[in-house]
Design an enzyme around this catalytic site. Structure first.
Site, PDB file in Angstrom:
ATOM      1  N   GLU A 280       0.652  -1.590   0.240  1.00  8.18           N
ATOM      2  CA  GLU A 280       0.434  -0.277  -0.155  1.00  8.18           C
ATOM      3  C   GLU A 280       0.468   1.719  -0.150  1.00  8.18           C
ATOM      4  OE1 GLU A 280      -4.152   0.189   2.248  1.00  8.18           O
ATOM      5  OE2 GLU A 280      -2.531   1.144   3.281  1.00  8.18           O
ATOM      6  N   GLU A 283       1.709   1.412  -3.236  1.00  8.55           N
ATOM      7  CA  GLU A 283       0.595   2.559  -4.205  1.00  8.55           C
ATOM      8  C   GLU A 283       0.798   3.255  -4.301  1.00  8.55           C
ATOM      9  OE1 GLU A 283      -3.932   0.678  -5.318  1.00  8.55           O
ATOM     10  OE2 GLU A 283      -2.951   0.182  -3.059  1.00  8.55           O
ATOM     11  N   CYS A 300      -8.705  -2.119   4.384  1.00  6.21           N
ATOM     12  CA  CYS A 300      -8.013  -3.117   4.888  1.00  6.21           C
ATOM     13  C   CYS A 300      -9.235  -3.554   5.744  1.00  6.21           C
ATOM     14  CB  CYS A 300      -7.167  -3.490   5.842  1.00  6.21           C
ATOM     15  SG  CYS A 300      -7.093  -1.468   6.759  1.00  6.21           S
ATOM     16  N   SER A 320      -7.643   1.711  -1.903  1.00  4.84           N
ATOM     17  CA  SER A 320      -6.290   1.088  -2.737  1.00  4.84           C
ATOM     18  C   SER A 320      -6.415  -0.371  -2.823  1.00  4.84           C
ATOM     19  CB  SER A 320      -5.642   0.796  -1.440  1.00  4.84           C
ATOM     20  OG  SER A 320      -4.240  -0.521  -1.278  1.00  4.84           O
ATOM     21  N   LYS A 359     -15.158  -9.935   8.123  1.00  3.40           N
ATOM     22  CA  LYS A 359     -13.630 -10.781   8.053  1.00  3.40           C
ATOM     23  C   LYS A 359     -14.677 -11.990   7.698  1.00  3.40           C
ATOM     24  CE  LYS A 359     -11.077  -8.163   8.861  1.00  3.40           C
ATOM     25  NZ  LYS A 359     -10.003  -7.193   7.677  1.00  3.40           N
ATOM     26  N   GLU A 362     -16.253 -11.179   4.116  1.00  2.00           N
ATOM     27  CA  GLU A 362     -15.283 -10.567   2.629  1.00  2.00           C
ATOM     28  C   GLU A 362     -14.341 -11.932   2.779  1.00  2.00           C
ATOM     29  OE1 GLU A 362     -10.841  -8.060   3.363  1.00  2.00           O
ATOM     30  OE2 GLU A 362     -11.715  -9.725   5.144  1.00  2.00           O
ATOM     31  N   GLU A 367     -13.652 -13.338  -5.505  1.00  7.11           N
ATOM     32  CA  GLU A 367     -12.579 -12.604  -5.986  1.00  7.11           C
ATOM     33  C   GLU A 367     -10.943 -12.677  -4.745  1.00  7.11           C
ATOM     34  OE1 GLU A 367     -13.865  -8.650  -4.124  1.00  7.11           O
ATOM     35  OE2 GLU A 367     -14.267 -11.029  -5.368  1.00  7.11           O
ATOM     36  N   CYS A 504     -10.947  -1.294  14.985  1.00  9.15           N
ATOM     37  CA  CYS A 504     -10.886  -2.992  14.845  1.00  9.15           C
ATOM     38  C   CYS A 504     -10.670  -3.016  16.344  1.00  9.15           C
ATOM     39  CB  CYS A 504      -9.728  -3.875  13.907  1.00  9.15           C
ATOM     40  SG  CYS A 504      -9.266  -3.488  12.884  1.00  9.15           S
TER      41      CYS A 504
END
Length: 582
Positions: A280, A283, A300, A320, A359, A362, A367, A504
């Site tokens: 990242e 990037e 994230c 990102s 999550k 996710e 993908e 988190c």
């Protein structure tokens, strides 16, 4: 601020004139029970459990919304007050699924606690009962309306704080129910799976989709090589499930418990966070130098990503392309690690221990796989891990500390601070600054991006770049910031967004803290403090200085943003409808 004098149960106190009776009672050391009240989120006086007598008033007052006035005299423990509270509670219980022994919230239910406090051993009121089907179609959250007390705490959190509006109160009177519109499933709503509704709920009406059975099955399968990875926020909250003070760091005990449960290896998601920063951070530099899409926004937080897909698809190119840290680490475990150790990757089963319910959604995204293998196979919340430890009869508090396994268990302080809002931004700056300046900078704590406020802005000079930064936690605050960016009222190079308020540390899978406790302590601040202590106690505090990260790139990935990195560590996003109408 001007103050007024209030007498509560004979105790005279001076309090700010904008206080409620409930706030004044706390100053007087008087405890008033509540149910629908959730500090700063749901203060509506709906349940009437907090009623008190006010001298001169014609009726009992809901203390959570009733303002104080000078000379006010309040009584919180009279026969009339006790009977009113008890009758209200019995009426709530009369339409409640009282299968407490098998309820996921048994022992940590605010309704159950009130029934104990009020010495309710039988009910005087029996009548019609709601019977609703359990909505378990979501990948992350289960909704059981039979245990809902219509406190509206989840609704306020979802609508007012997160601004997702996935649920609301539908129908009227006795038929009232908290649900998505038209009785739809959460799976077909714009729910972002953040789980803030779960940690707001006082009962077992909302809870995470349980993955413990599939993990137990994997652990028992001799053909599977089962690997655990643990997120930074878990280690500063897991101890709460075993009676430890909020904010206790239990990293070593957590690792020991996972090994006792039978995991073949225990790795650290902080390693994945270090890897995320390598990708990242580079990037961001690539976009800055080559006219890429700005502002770049972190990716994230899966709850935030889904929020963006539903409500702000015009910003998807700003995200990102990096996968989240646990997905990155899962991909590396099933590729680099499998090759290094000579293990068939199809036999590796990766379990992520996360503070997050999103999550779970996710890991099922199409993908999130490579060569036909899912990056991660199961997600356990902090609460689920605690339940497994208890089920295995492990005495957590007496465990000796153990270390993460090599080579994917070595991590830096930069990876640790991913657990708190502002951490991703600061970790990225530590690495980007060294890359741009071409040296190991000794000043690398970017305190301007720290703090628990909803939105923070900062400007940081790194080399020739003067970076305009923003840090946001909670999707409601993200909405405010993105609206400003769209209107041309704000301009940034880099934005960090965490879907949950506080980041988190306050994820939807963390230990549930009662509303009463939340009035006493700042849970997020205590957990955040522990995260920064974890950072300071680690010998290496910059992601690019992690020796195992260096080896990973030398042996396998070759370079950040390279061909193999893009195959394993990067992803894409898609616009989503608000509702899936069949």
């Amino acid at each position: 601020m001007d103050k007024v004098s209030v007498t509560i149960d004979g105790v005279k106190v001076e309090v700010p004139k904008n206080y409620t009776i409930l706030q004044a009672a706390k100053e007087a050391g008087v405890d008033i029970p509540t149910l629908c009240y959730l500090k700063g989120i749901n203060e509506i006086g709906a349940c009437r459990i907090c009623v008190v007598e006010v001298q001169g008033a014609k009726a009992l007052q809901a203390s959570c919304v009733a303002p104080v006035s000078d000379g006010m005299v309040v009584r919180t423990n009279t026969p009339v007050v006790r009977e009113a509270r008890k009758a209200t509670l019995e009426l709530i219980l009369s339409d409640h699924d009282r299968s407490c022994l098998t309820c996921i919230r048994n022992g940590n239910c605010e309704l159950q606690a009130l029934a104990n406090e009020f010495n309710i051993s039988e009910l005087r009121f029996e009548g019609a009962r709601h019977q609703s089907e359990i909505d378990d179609l979501s990948a992350s959250i289960v909704r059981n309306s039979n245990k809902c007390v219509l406190c509206r705490r989840c609704v306020s959190m979802c609508s007012n704080v997160q601004t997702v509006n996935a649920i609301g109160v539908n129908e009227r009177g006795f038929r009232s129910v908290v649900s998505p519109i038209y009785g739809m499933s959460l799976a077909d709503s714009p729910c972002i799976n953040c789980g803030q509704c779960v940690i707001s709920c006082p009962t077992g009406a909302l809870y995470e989709k349980d993955h413990t059975a599939r993990v137990w099955e994997a652990l028992a399968d001799p053909e599977k090589y089962v690997v655990a990875q643990t997120a930074p926020a878990v280690r500063v909250a897991l101890g709460e499930e075993f009676g430890m003070p909020i904010g206790t760091r239990v990293t070593g005990k957590m690792v020991a418990a996972l090994k006792r449960l039978g995991f073949d290896k225990v790795f650290d998601t902080n390693f994945g966070a270090d890897l995320t920063i390598m990708e990242e951070g580079n990037e961001l530099l690539h976009r800055l130098k080559n006219g890429g899409k700005l502002p770049m926004i972190t990716s994230c937080s899966p709850g935030w990503v889904k929020f963006c897909e539903h409500y702000y698809p015009e910003f998807l190119d700003n995200l990102s392309t990096c996968k989240s840290p646990h997905q990155m680490l899962g991909a590396i475990i099933k590729s680099y690690y499998a090759e290094k150790m000579g293990i068939d990757p199809s036999k590796i089963y990766v379990v992520s221990i996360m503070p997050c319910t999103a999550k779970k959604f996710e890991i099922d995204r199409p993908e999130m796989e490579h060569d036909g293998l899912r990056d991660v196979d199961a997600v356990l919340t902090t609460r689920e891990l605690a339940r497994m430890i208890k089920e295995a009869n492990i005495n957590f508090n007496r465990l000796e500390d153990e270390e993460f396994d090599d080579p994917l268990g070595e991590a830096t302080g930069a990876g640790a601070i991913f657990g708190v809002t502002g951490g991703v931004m600061e970790a990225a700056l530590r690495t980007v600054a060294d890359i741009v300046e071409g040296k190991d900078l000794h000043e690398f704590e970017y305190t301007d991006v720290r703090g628990l406020e909803g939105v923070r802005e900062a400007t940081v000079r790194i080399g020739d770049f003067e970076l305009r930064l923003a840090v946001v936690n909670g999707t409601g605050n993200a909405r405010k910031l993105l609206d400003k960016v769209k209107a041309g009222e704000a301009n940034y190079h880099f934005i960090e967004v965490m879907g949950c308020p506080g980041g988190c540390i306050n994820g939807g899978g963390q230990p549930i803290v009662s509303s009463k406790m939340q009035r006493e302590v700042d849970v997020r601040a205590l957990r955040a403090k522990a995260i920064y202590e974890e950072d300071k106690n680690l010998p290496i505090r910059k992601s690019h200085k992690n020796p195992q990260i260096v080896v990973l790139y030398e042996e396998y990935l070759k370079e950040p943003l390279g061909h193999r990195s893009h195959e394993l560590l990067h992803t894409k996003y898609k616009e989503r409808k608000l509702y899936n109408v069949k």
